[in-house]
Design a protein around this motif. Structure first.
Motif, short mmCIF file in Angstrom:
data_model
loop_
_atom_site.label_atom_id
_atom_site.label_comp_id
_atom_site.label_asym_id
_atom_site.label_seq_id
_atom_site.Cartn_x
_atom_site.Cartn_y
_atom_site.Cartn_z
N GLU A 33 0.84 -1.20 0.00
CA GLU A 33 0.00 0.00 0.00
C GLU A 33 0.87 1.25 0.00
OE1 GLU A 33 -3.94 1.22 -0.33
OE2 GLU A 33 -3.19 -0.83 -0.10
N ILE A 34 1.95 1.23 0.78
CA ILE A 34 2.86 2.38 0.83
C ILE A 34 3.51 2.60 -0.53
CG2 ILE A 34 5.04 3.20 1.82
CD1 ILE A 34 4.22 1.81 4.43
N ALA A 35 3.83 1.53 -1.24
CA ALA A 35 4.46 1.65 -2.55
C ALA A 35 3.47 2.01 -3.64
CB ALA A 35 5.17 0.33 -2.90
N TRP A 36 2.20 1.62 -3.46
CA TRP A 36 1.21 1.81 -4.52
C TRP A 36 0.59 3.21 -4.52
CZ3 TRP A 36 -4.32 2.18 -4.05
CH2 TRP A 36 -5.00 2.09 -5.27
N LEU A 37 0.33 3.76 -3.34
CA LEU A 37 -0.37 5.04 -3.25
C LEU A 37 0.37 6.18 -3.94
CD1 LEU A 37 -1.82 4.81 0.38
CD2 LEU A 37 -3.10 4.83 -1.77
N PRO A 38 1.70 6.32 -3.78
CA PRO A 38 2.39 7.39 -4.54
C PRO A 38 2.28 7.20 -6.05
CG PRO A 38 3.78 6.56 -2.77
CD PRO A 38 2.61 5.63 -2.87
N ASN A 39 2.28 5.96 -6.51
CA ASN A 39 2.11 5.72 -7.95
C ASN A 39 0.78 6.27 -8.44
OD1 ASN A 39 4.37 4.26 -7.38
ND2 ASN A 39 3.68 2.34 -8.24
N MET A 40 -0.29 5.98 -7.71
CA MET A 40 -1.61 6.46 -8.11
C MET A 40 -1.69 7.98 -8.06
SD MET A 40 -3.13 3.75 -8.97
CE MET A 40 -4.77 4.42 -9.19
N LEU A 41 -1.10 8.56 -7.02
CA LEU A 41 -1.11 10.02 -6.91
C LEU A 41 -0.36 10.67 -8.06
CD1 LEU A 41 -1.76 12.60 -5.36
CD2 LEU A 41 0.31 12.22 -4.01
N LEU A 42 0.81 10.14 -8.39
CA LEU A 42 1.60 10.70 -9.49
C LEU A 42 0.87 10.55 -10.82
CD1 LEU A 42 4.14 12.04 -10.47
CD2 LEU A 42 5.29 9.82 -10.46
N MET A 43 0.25 9.39 -11.05
CA MET A 43 -0.51 9.21 -12.29
C MET A 43 -1.65 10.21 -12.39
SD MET A 43 -0.74 5.24 -13.46
CE MET A 43 -1.67 4.68 -12.06
N SER A 44 -2.31 10.48 -11.26
CA SER A 44 -3.41 11.44 -11.27
C SER A 44 -2.91 12.83 -11.61
CB SER A 44 -4.10 11.46 -9.91
OG SER A 44 -4.63 10.19 -9.59
N GLN A 45 -1.74 13.19 -11.11
CA GLN A 45 -1.18 14.52 -11.39
C GLN A 45 -0.68 14.65 -12.82
OE1 GLN A 45 1.76 14.85 -8.27
NE2 GLN A 45 0.34 15.93 -6.92
N LEU A 46 -0.48 13.54 -13.50
CA LEU A 46 0.02 13.57 -14.87
C LEU A 46 -1.12 13.64 -15.89
CD1 LEU A 46 2.89 10.94 -14.67
CD2 LEU A 46 3.14 13.40 -14.92
N CYS A 47 -2.35 13.77 -15.43
CA CYS A 47 -3.50 13.84 -16.34
C CYS A 47 -3.86 15.29 -16.59
CB CYS A 47 -4.70 13.10 -15.74
SG CYS A 47 -4.39 11.34 -15.45
N PRO A 48 -3.57 15.83 -17.79
CA PRO A 48 -3.88 17.23 -18.07
C PRO A 48 -5.37 17.50 -17.98
CG PRO A 48 -2.42 16.31 -19.74
CD PRO A 48 -2.92 15.17 -18.92
N LYS A 49 -5.70 18.72 -17.61
CA LYS A 49 -7.09 19.11 -17.51
C LYS A 49 -7.77 18.98 -18.87
CE LYS A 49 -10.10 22.90 -16.03
NZ LYS A 49 -10.14 24.29 -15.51
N GLY A 50 -8.92 18.34 -18.86
CA GLY A 50 -9.68 18.17 -20.09
C GLY A 50 -9.62 16.77 -20.66
N CYS A 51 -8.59 15.99 -20.27
CA CYS A 51 -8.53 14.60 -20.77
C CYS A 51 -8.10 13.66 -19.64
CB CYS A 51 -7.59 14.49 -21.97
SG CYS A 51 -5.85 14.85 -21.60
N GLU A 52 -8.62 13.95 -18.43
CA GLU A 52 -8.22 13.16 -17.27
C GLU A 52 -8.58 11.70 -17.41
OE1 GLU A 52 -9.20 17.37 -15.78
OE2 GLU A 52 -10.08 15.90 -17.15
N ALA A 53 -9.82 11.42 -17.84
CA ALA A 53 -10.27 10.03 -17.91
C ALA A 53 -9.47 9.23 -18.94
CB ALA A 53 -11.76 9.99 -18.25
N THR A 54 -9.25 9.83 -20.11
CA THR A 54 -8.51 9.13 -21.16
C THR A 54 -7.09 8.84 -20.74
OG1 THR A 54 -9.86 10.23 -22.85
CG2 THR A 54 -7.79 9.24 -23.57
N MET A 55 -6.41 9.85 -20.18
CA MET A 55 -5.02 9.67 -19.78
C MET A 55 -4.89 8.68 -18.63
SD MET A 55 -1.88 10.31 -20.24
CE MET A 55 -1.77 11.75 -21.27
N PHE A 56 -5.78 8.77 -17.64
CA PHE A 56 -5.70 7.85 -16.51
C PHE A 56 -5.95 6.42 -16.96
CE2 PHE A 56 -6.85 5.75 -12.59
CZ PHE A 56 -5.98 6.31 -11.68
N ALA A 57 -6.91 6.23 -17.86
CA ALA A 57 -7.17 4.89 -18.38
C ALA A 57 -5.95 4.35 -19.11
CB ALA A 57 -8.37 4.91 -19.31
N LEU A 58 -5.27 5.21 -19.86
CA LEU A 58 -4.08 4.77 -20.60
C LEU A 58 -2.96 4.40 -19.65
CD1 LEU A 58 -2.55 4.32 -23.24
CD2 LEU A 58 -1.97 6.76 -23.23
N LEU A 59 -2.67 5.26 -18.66
CA LEU A 59 -1.57 4.99 -17.73
C LEU A 59 -1.87 3.77 -16.85
CD1 LEU A 59 -0.64 8.63 -16.64
CD2 LEU A 59 0.52 7.18 -18.31
#
Length: 564
Positions: free
Chosen positions: A414-440
């Motif tokens: 859990e400690i290793a996974w949560l930062p991954n999810m947070l970083l992926m969320s921050q890498l989703c530009p505004k306007g295409c969050e769902a598409t980018m998150f699904a891809l990553l």
């Protein structure tokens, strides 16, 4: 006296009573009962209860036991299970199909029905027809997980739209979704072992099938509240979203082809070779299509996932073989191996979340990723103790050791996974969050699946090939060595962590991320040779409005239709 707002909430939400007058009543008033029922059916019931959060539960946990009935070798067991779980890795392809190929003007509602019918039919066949050939059985598993993964994606698309209109209620809705999934997961884990122990390995599917059938209500009641509208098929294959569309299409078709090859033909060497080719193509294509900072982070996580060579096929036989098959083994029962371990894992994952939120939120990304990887390596090396039977010689029971080590591993995971999810969320530009998150997220799932293929090859090379047949003690002699390789391999990508991961705090925003593909090689190629310019994701809504306006101007008919 009722205020106008309260009166509207009563009209839209049929849920009343002391329990629901607070949290659920507020959600019902904000989003409407149809959305909550949609989430209850697709997320809480299907993903949570039926699938145990995604790949476990009533449909996932019995898979290995059913493979045992066919005496499937450990390496092939891993490959087969990875193949049937491929739908979780190709969610971007599912999204592309749903967005680009409406049925009678609907992008979501018909796909809910098609997937539900296929998934429920497959569940009943698994439960009621024990004479299915191995290939057909695996195909049924694939259809089941396709139903779950695609329904999950469609539901995410629906509630994401609602969240944009009521962002202040977003945390409450997310809590409702993931809290419900967690409750469903706990319920199914607590019962699946008992069902298999007393009623057979196929009995959980008799419970899962009618539960999954309730998702047909999504279509019959039109819970997405979708209306037929004019549109052009394959609209996602043009404009500034073309790079992401190309990536989703190529990787999705490649992963689907690998899954079919794994189920219907080819030896292990061929399957592993194809997995390696897919890994190179996927990494290269995504790196070429995404903006550089996103491509670098994706490359790190993808490589690390691939290096996590799974040995789960062999460890399953190690822990569940009986005295006839493996006299020196732990001989864990179905109830203990599925329900007891599953409950402990779920509970201690919450402890990991608490530790992360309390002490590690302010760490910089490279350092917390390194710490998580190092701790995971140490925990995985501890498994060598049970594989060499050292714990028995020290007087430590197998059940205690397994539960204790699994509890610690879940905290670390859990400690290793949560930062991954947070970083992926921050890498989703505004306007295409769902598409980018699904891809990553899809790339992460694909990497984990490909890691299972390479782990299977490792088991084959080391001669660890148990099948659940009598007197197979010799098959486990090198399992500890496979465990050592599996534990150390994910440490290799750490050499690139400061090159690929931004050296910023988890509280800091990632600056300059305006588009999913700005500055990427593929974007520059499309702009140079095809005149397709990349635009900031913030402007995607305006671009869509322009496309619709242009389509309306060119359409002389007033009828509602779809032009394919």
């Amino acid at each position: 006296m009722h205020t106008e707002t309260e009166k509207e909430a009563e009209d839209t939400c049929p849920v009343h009573g002391p329990i629901t007058c607070g949290f659920l009543q507020n959600l019902c008033g904000a989003f409407g009962w149809k959305l909550l029922l949609l989430i209850g059916l697709a997320e809480i019931t299907l993903k949570g209860f039926v699938a145990g959060g995604g790949s476990g539960g009533l449909v996932g946990l019995p898979i290995e036991y059913l493979m045992r009935e066919y005496n499937v070798p450990a390496a092939d067991l891993q490959v087969y299970k990875s193949a049937v779980l491929i739908p979780w890795a190709i969610k971007p392809l599912f999204g592309l199909i749903a967005d680009s190929m409406p049925i009678l003007g609907f992008n979501r509602t018909p796909y809910f029905a098609i997937n539900s019918i296929a998934g429920v039919t497959a569940l009943f066949l698994i439960a009621l027809v024990p004479s299915l050939s191995l290939s057909i059985l695996l195909l049924m598993f694939f259809l089941v997980f396709m139903d779950i993964a695609w329904s999950d994606l469609l539901t995410e698309a629906v509630y994401s739209t609602h969240l944009r209109s009521k962002p202040e209620e977003g945390p409450n809705l997310i809590s409702f979704i993931w809290g419900g999934i967690g409750i469903g997961k706990l319920v199914c884990i607590s019962m699946v072992g008992v069902l298999m122990e007393h009623f057979g390995n196929r009995s959980p599917y008799l419970i899962a099938a009618p539960a999954a059938a309730f998702t047909l209500l999504i279509t019959f009641l039109n819970l997405p509240e979708e209306t037929s509208r004019r549109g052009r098929c394959c609209k996602k294959l043009g404009g500034s979203e073309m790079p992401l569309a190309i990536v989703g299409l190529v990787i999705g078709l490649g992963a689907l082809s690998l899954a079919l090859l794994s189920v219907f033909g080819g030896d292990l060497a061929t399957k592993v070779t194809c997995a390696a080719i897919l890994a190179v193509v996927a990494l290269g294509l995504v790196s070429a299509a995404l903006t550089p900072i996103v491509a670098k982070v994706n490359a790190f996580f993808f490589i690390q996932s691939i290096c996590s060579f799974s040995i789960s096929g062999a460890s399953f036989y190690f822990f569940t073989d009986g005295p006839v098959e493996y006299p020196e083994g732990p001989h864990l029962s179905k109830e203990f191996y599925t329900s007891a371990i599953g409950l402990v894992s779920t509970v201690f994952s919450l402890f990991g979340m608490v530790i992360y939120n309390r002490w590690m939120q302010h760490w910089r990304y490279p350092f917390i990723l390194m710490m998580g990887s190092i701790l995971a390596c140490v925990c995985n090396l501890v498994s060598c103790v049970v594989f060499t039977r050292t714990n028995v010689r020290l007087g430590i029971s197998d059940k205690f050791f397994v539960l204790a080590s699994d509890a610690v591993q879940m905290v670390v995971m859990e400690i290793a996974w949560l930062p991954n999810m947070l970083l992926m969320s921050q890498l989703c530009p505004k306007g295409c969050e769902a598409t980018m998150f699904a891809l990553l997220a899809g790339m992460g799932n694909l990497g984990a699946n490909l890691g299972n293929y390479f782990g299977a090859f490792l088991l084959k090379m080391l001669g660890v090939q148990p099948t659940g047949e009598p007197n197979e003690t010799a098959q486990f002699e090198n399992l500890w060595l496979a465990a050592v390789v599996s534990a150390i391999a994910p440490m290799i990508p750490l050499a690139l962590v400061f090159k690929l991961i931004p050296n910023i705090s988890q509280k800091d925003p990632i600056k300059g991320l305006t588009s999913s593909s700005a500055g990427s090689p593929l974007s520059r190629f499309l702009e140079k040779y095809f005149g397709i310019e990349d635009i900031p994701s913030d402007d995607s809504t305006q671009e869509l409005e322009n496309m619709v306006s242009s389509a309306d101007d060119n359409d002389s008919s007033d009828e509602e239709k779809v032009v394919c």
